[in-house]
Design a protein around this motif. Structure first.
Motif, PDB file in Angstrom:
ATOM      1  N   LEU A  71      65.851  61.309  19.628  1.00 13.52           N
ATOM      2  CA  LEU A  71      65.839  59.917  19.152  1.00 13.52           C
ATOM      3  C   LEU A  71      66.433  59.839  17.747  1.00 13.52           C
ATOM      4  N   VAL A  72      65.976  60.718  16.860  1.00 16.41           N
ATOM      5  CA  VAL A  72      66.482  60.736  15.486  1.00 16.41           C
ATOM      6  C   VAL A  72      67.972  61.049  15.470  1.00 16.41           C
ATOM      7  N   PHE A  73      68.389  62.063  16.222  1.00 12.83           N
ATOM      8  CA  PHE A  73      69.794  62.447  16.267  1.00 12.83           C
ATOM      9  C   PHE A  73      70.655  61.291  16.774  1.00 12.83           C
ATOM     10  N   ALA A  74      70.195  60.618  17.827  1.00 12.77           N
ATOM     11  CA  ALA A  74      70.958  59.502  18.379  1.00 12.77           C
ATOM     12  C   ALA A  74      71.082  58.366  17.371  1.00 12.77           C
ATOM     13  N   GLY A  75      69.992  58.094  16.647  1.00  9.40           N
ATOM     14  CA  GLY A  75      70.048  57.060  15.623  1.00  9.40           C
ATOM     15  C   GLY A  75      71.034  57.407  14.523  1.00  9.40           C
ATOM     16  N   VAL A  76      71.072  58.679  14.141  1.00  9.90           N
ATOM     17  CA  VAL A  76      72.020  59.124  13.115  1.00  9.90           C
ATOM     18  C   VAL A  76      73.454  58.984  13.611  1.00  9.90           C
ATOM     19  N   ILE A  77      73.706  59.369  14.858  1.00  9.26           N
ATOM     20  CA  ILE A  77      75.054  59.241  15.421  1.00  9.26           C
ATOM     21  C   ILE A  77      75.478  57.774  15.447  1.00  9.26           C
ATOM     22  N   GLY A  78      74.576  56.910  15.917  1.00  8.20           N
ATOM     23  CA  GLY A  78      74.896  55.486  15.969  1.00  8.20           C
ATOM     24  C   GLY A  78      75.165  54.905  14.597  1.00  8.20           C
ATOM     25  N   ALA A  79      74.323  55.249  13.620  1.00 11.47           N
ATOM     26  CA  ALA A  79      74.467  54.693  12.270  1.00 11.47           C
ATOM     27  C   ALA A  79      75.736  55.201  11.579  1.00 11.47           C
ATOM     28  N   THR A  80      75.986  56.510  11.663  1.00 13.96           N
ATOM     29  CA  THR A  80      77.173  57.057  11.004  1.00 13.96           C
ATOM     30  C   THR A  80      78.458  56.564  11.667  1.00 13.96           C
ATOM     31  N   LEU A  81      78.422  56.370  12.984  1.00  9.80           N
ATOM     32  CA  LEU A  81      79.602  55.853  13.671  1.00  9.80           C
ATOM     33  C   LEU A  81      79.899  54.421  13.241  1.00  9.80           C
ATOM     34  N   MET A  82      78.856  53.613  13.098  1.00 10.13           N
ATOM     35  CA  MET A  82      79.061  52.232  12.644  1.00 10.13           C
ATOM     36  C   MET A  82      79.563  52.189  11.210  1.00 10.13           C
ATOM     37  N   GLU A  83      79.091  53.122  10.380  1.00  8.04           N
ATOM     38  CA  GLU A  83      79.610  53.204   9.008  1.00  8.04           C
ATOM     39  C   GLU A  83      81.085  53.607   9.010  1.00  8.04           C
ATOM     40  N   ALA A  84      81.427  54.575   9.850  1.00  3.92           N
ATOM     41  CA  ALA A  84      82.810  55.057   9.890  1.00  3.92           C
ATOM     42  C   ALA A  84      83.776  53.979  10.364  1.00  3.92           C
ATOM     43  N   LEU A  85      83.308  53.077  11.214  1.00  2.00           N
ATOM     44  CA  LEU A  85      84.170  52.021  11.750  1.00  2.00           C
ATOM     45  C   LEU A  85      84.193  50.771  10.872  1.00  2.00           C
ATOM     46  N   SER A  86      83.425  50.789   9.783  1.00  2.00           N
ATOM     47  CA  SER A  86      83.341  49.620   8.905  1.00  2.00           C
ATOM     48  C   SER A  86      84.177  49.840   7.649  1.00  2.00           C
ATOM     49  N   PRO A  87      84.844  48.813   7.141  1.00  2.00           N
ATOM     50  CA  PRO A  87      85.633  48.934   5.905  1.00  2.00           C
ATOM     51  C   PRO A  87      84.767  49.359   4.730  1.00  2.00           C
ATOM     52  N   GLY A  88      85.202  50.370   4.010  1.00  2.00           N
ATOM     53  CA  GLY A  88      84.459  50.838   2.856  1.00  2.00           C
ATOM     54  C   GLY A  88      83.206  51.612   3.197  1.00  2.00           C
ATOM     55  N   GLY A  89      82.962  51.873   4.486  1.00  2.00           N
ATOM     56  CA  GLY A  89      81.778  52.623   4.878  1.00  2.00           C
ATOM     57  C   GLY A  89      80.495  51.835   4.815  1.00  2.00           C
ATOM     58  N   ASP A  90      80.584  50.515   4.609  1.00  2.00           N
ATOM     59  CA  ASP A  90      79.391  49.671   4.561  1.00  2.00           C
ATOM     60  C   ASP A  90      79.335  48.853   5.848  1.00  2.00           C
ATOM     61  N   ALA A  91      78.342  49.174   6.693  1.00  2.00           N
ATOM     62  CA  ALA A  91      78.243  48.529   7.997  1.00  2.00           C
ATOM     63  C   ALA A  91      77.377  47.281   7.975  1.00  2.00           C
TER      64      ALA A  91
END
Length: 326
Positions: A71-91
């Motif tokens: 659960l924790v790992f999946a949340g980290v993957i989801g959060a970091t992926l959304m940051e990576a796809l957002s301008p400036g790293g702010d999702a």
């Protein structure tokens, strides 16, 4: 009627009703309210999703100690992926496309761990306890490596408003999603060939194999399904808390197992229901919420939950001995 009264699910349901009545009598101004019901359901939603998957695993006479870390790992993957796809790293202001990508990443990340567990259990024939205990530490360690041990806190506001705190007709979206997963799990377990094979494998893997059931392949699918649901639960937790909460799910695996066992699913395999697991999820949730409202010290909460869990396992053993004698 005799079969109904002999089912442990019925007795556990009566325990749940009795707890609700008790706390309602003790605090009629605080416990039986819409706000308490909504918060109780929301807080139990993530655990309920985990318990649905755990029900399938335990019915096959297996166990999965890794769901909390996955659960924790999946949340980290989801959060970091959304940051990576957002301008400036702010999702924070990310749109629906980024949120959907985060959901996909979380579910796929959870499913990958579930697939690995299933392959090791079914193909390498390593005991599920050892495999998932190893995954418990490995998944948590991987999450900490990705984030350097620091929680990701830039979660899209759209996700928080839509899933985390959103409501439709006073029904929280978190609760609605958990209800859909529960109904889908109940349908899969109780009305499909996949469910019948799950019971068969848990009753006797050798007999199931001789009956033509691909036991190894079925176990891989069961553990993969648990991983997918753990990934979804991680995304739900991310939406509700607005952070990855890396250190906040250390007991989710044990809570999910306890809920499933409380609901009447046998640790020996072959017996269980999704409906029973749902009841089992709400017993510790009601106890925790009731103790807080009544003002009982929080240290009594694990004592009470553990007592109910031991009683449920004892009842299951007594029922099995009685059935074997007949």
């Amino acid at each position: 009627m005799a079969r109904l009264l002999g089912a442990s699910t019925v007795w556990i349901a009566l325990v749940l009703v009795a707890l609700c009545v008790l706390f309602s009598v003790l605090r009629p101004d605080a416990f039986p309210t819409l706000f308490t019901l909504q918060t109780l359901l929301i807080e139990a939603s993530v655990l309920l999703v985990l318990a649905v998957g755990m029900t399938f695993v335990i019915i096959t006479a297996g166990i999965d100690l890794s769901v909390g870390s996955v659960l924790v790992f999946a949340g980290v993957i989801g959060a970091t992926l959304m940051e990576a796809l957002s301008p400036g790293g702010d999702a924070s202001d990310a749109g629906p496309g980024v949120v959907l990508a985060g959901l996909l990443g979380a579910v796929v990340g959870g499913g990958a761990w579930g697939l690995l567990n299933g392959l090791l259990v079914a193909m390498a024939r390593i005991p599920p306890l050892i495999v998932t205990l190893g995954s418990f530490g490995a998944a948590l360690g991987a999450a900490q490596l990705i984030t350097d041990g620091v929680d990701v806190r830039t979660v899209p506001q759209l996700l928080r408003d839509g899933l985390g705190f959103g409501q439709t007709a006073q029904v929280p979206h978190m609760v609605a999603l958990a209800a859909v997963v529960t109904l889908a799990g109940a349908w899969l377990l109780h009305t499909t060939r996949f469910g019948r094979r799950t019971y068969a494998v848990g009753s006797s893997a050798e007999a199931a194999r001789r009956a033509g059931i691909p036991v190894r392949g079925h176990l891989v699918r069961v553990y993969t399904g648990v991983g997918l649901l753990a990934g979804l639960a991680g995304f739900m937790s991310l939406a509700y808390f607005g952070t990855t909460t890396i250190s906040g799910h250390s007991t989710d695996n044990l809570n999910a197992i306890a809920a499933v066992v409380l609901g009447g699913t046998s640790l020996f395999g072959g017996v269980g229901s999704v409906f029973g697991s749902m009841i089992g999820v709400f017993i510790p949730a009601v106890l925790t919420k009731g103790f807080v409202i009544v003002g009982v010290q929080q240290f009594w909460q694990p004592v009470a939950i553990s007592a109910v869990l031991v009683a449920a396992v004892w009842f299951d053993q007594v029922r099995r001995r009685s059935r074997d004698r007949r």
